[in-house]
Design an enzyme around this catalytic site. Structure first.
Site, PDB file in Angstrom:
ATOM      1  N   GLY A   1       2.046 -83.134   8.389  1.00 35.78           N
ATOM      2  CA  GLY A   1       2.807 -82.993   7.300  1.00 35.78           C
ATOM      3  C   GLY A   1       1.919 -82.901   5.969  1.00 35.78           C
TER       4      GLY A   1
ATOM      5  N   LEU B   1       2.902 -80.295   4.101  1.00 29.43           N
ATOM      6  CA  LEU B   1       2.723 -78.917   4.434  1.00 29.43           C
ATOM      7  C   LEU B   1       2.228 -78.063   3.310  1.00 29.43           C
ATOM      8  CD1 LEU B   1       5.694 -78.710   6.787  1.00 29.43           C
ATOM      9  CD2 LEU B   1       3.455 -79.471   7.441  1.00 29.43           C
TER      10      LEU B   1
ATOM     11  N   GLY C   1      -1.270 -73.082   4.782  1.00 30.98           N
ATOM     12  CA  GLY C   1      -1.963 -72.895   5.671  1.00 30.98           C
ATOM     13  C   GLY C   1      -1.128 -73.472   7.372  1.00 30.98           C
ATOM     14  N   HIS C   2      -0.400 -74.400   6.916  1.00 31.06           N
ATOM     15  CA  HIS C   2       0.416 -74.729   7.882  1.00 31.06           C
ATOM     16  C   HIS C   2       1.512 -73.713   8.313  1.00 31.06           C
ATOM     17  CE1 HIS C   2      -0.651 -79.103   6.240  1.00 31.06           C
ATOM     18  NE2 HIS C   2      -0.920 -79.134   7.546  1.00 31.06           N
TER      19      HIS C   2
ATOM     20  N   GLN D   1     -11.946 -79.178  16.264  1.00 29.64           N
ATOM     21  CA  GLN D   1     -10.912 -79.666  16.818  1.00 29.64           C
ATOM     22  C   GLN D   1      -9.985 -78.669  17.931  1.00 29.64           C
ATOM     23  OE1 GLN D   1      -7.506 -82.005  15.025  1.00 29.64           O
ATOM     24  NE2 GLN D   1      -6.588 -79.924  14.897  1.00 29.64           N
TER      25      GLN D   1
ATOM     26  N   VAL E   1      -6.330 -70.363   5.890  1.00 29.65           N
ATOM     27  CA  VAL E   1      -5.758 -69.882   4.810  1.00 29.65           C
ATOM     28  C   VAL E   1      -6.415 -70.727   3.542  1.00 29.65           C
ATOM     29  CG1 VAL E   1      -3.737 -69.815   3.396  1.00 29.65           C
ATOM     30  CG2 VAL E   1      -3.557 -69.435   6.135  1.00 29.65           C
TER      31      VAL E   1
ATOM     32  N   SER F   1      -5.764 -77.954   2.352  1.00 27.30           N
ATOM     33  CA  SER F   1      -5.635 -78.823   3.014  1.00 27.30           C
ATOM     34  C   SER F   1      -4.797 -80.115   2.340  1.00 27.30           C
ATOM     35  CB  SER F   1      -6.955 -79.546   2.763  1.00 27.30           C
ATOM     36  OG  SER F   1      -7.088 -80.987   3.237  1.00 27.30           O
TER      37      SER F   1
END
Ligand code: AMP
Length: 281
Positions: free
Chosen positions: A31, A33, A36-37, A153, A176, A185
């Site tokens: 969340g 957001l 990037g998300h 990750q 992004v 971030s």
């Protein structure tokens, strides 16, 4: 967009899509957001007739309880953003739904967990594996989307998928950035004004390393990064590592034959930020 809290409801809704032969794309997030998300959601929406996003701040991947407590949460705005990019289903479980009992599973990532984020954040990737497997089991997606921002990750997720035989295609999406180059971030919103300004130095340092890589040896590059970051008032280098892009094994010497990625972690005040750059692009 349907908002679902319980795995049993998710099962019912997704079973119907599966019956119709519709591939399911999945984007797990914590969340708060940002673009990037949303780039991951956009990719999933263009690849799949059904996109599921999840928002869950997973306690088991935080090795620092203050970080967990202060992690930004923005549920109202998040919902609007997801609707604006045509996400079909938002899964928002609570702790009881995801961890009805303590999860005692311990994953073996071999070498992948011994360096960089694994070394600096003990238990972090085990927590990531716990939640990602639970979410994969709940959503059973055909494709899952992850950002290259979290470079290590992605390697961990691919290892889990291989080791546990998940039939899920893992799609790695580009980083992004803000206009000035800072990688987007959720934690950027926690930066004080001066820290935010200085944080530009993180990407600038990676770009400088990319420029110098052919002429300078790795130790010199590390010294350069240490100086560039630590001479910036509110920044402190946690690590700079140059690794093989595929194996993540640290590289001692640059030969043009292997692709390499520079990975960096920096404290801006109390906020820890990570970034990376492929050096031969
Ligand atoms: P998080 O909410 O931080 O757990 O991130 C959820 C997903 O979004 C992860 O796969 C991240 O790698 C990805 N992500 C976060 N920031 C960015 C970014 N700046 N560019 C691309 N993907 C990102």
């Amino acid at each position: 967009m349907q908002i679902i809290k319980y795995i049993s409801d998710l099962d019912t809704v997704l079973a119907e899509f599966r019956k119709q032969g519709k591939p399911i794309g999945f984007v797990p997030t914590m969340g708060a957001l940002h673009d990037g998300h949303l780039s991951l959601i956009n990719q999933s929406v263009s690849d799949n007739p059904v996109t599921v996003a999840s928002i869950y701040v997973n306690p088991t991947q935080f090795n620092d309880q203050t970080d967990l407590k202060n992690y930004p949460r923005n549920p109202g705005t998040d919902r609007k953003l997801l609707e604006s990019v045509k996400c079909n289903i938002l899964f928002v479980p609570d702790d009881k739904e995801m961890y009805p009992e303590k999860d005692n599973r311990v994953f073996d990532f071999g070498f992948l967990d011994e360096i960089m984020e694994g070394e600096k954040r003990p238990g972090h990737f085990n927590g990531v594996a716990q939640i990602v497997t639970k979410l994969f089991d709940a959503v059973k997606p055909d494709r899952a989307y992850f950002g290259k921002k979290d470079f290590q990750q992605i390697a961990i997720i691919k290892k889990i998928v291989g080791d546990l035989n998940y039939d899920i295609e893992i799609i790695a999406c580009p980083i992004v950035r803000e206009k000035d180059g800072l990688a987007m971030s959720s934690r950027n919103t926690l930066l004080k004004e001066q820290e935010r300004k200085e944080a530009v130095k993180i990407y600038e340092t990676l770009q400088q390393i990319q420029k110098r890589i052919k002429y300078t040896d790795i130790d010199e590059l590390k010294k350069y990064a240490l100086k560039a970051i630590n001479h910036t008032k509110h920044l402190k280098l946690d690590y700079l590592q140059i690794v093989n892009t595929k194996t993540l094994i640290p590289v001692n010497k640059i030969t043009k034959k292997e692709p390499v990625t520079a990975c960096i972690a920096v404290y801006a005040g109390n906020i820890r930020l990570i970034d990376n750059l492929d050096l031969f692009t």
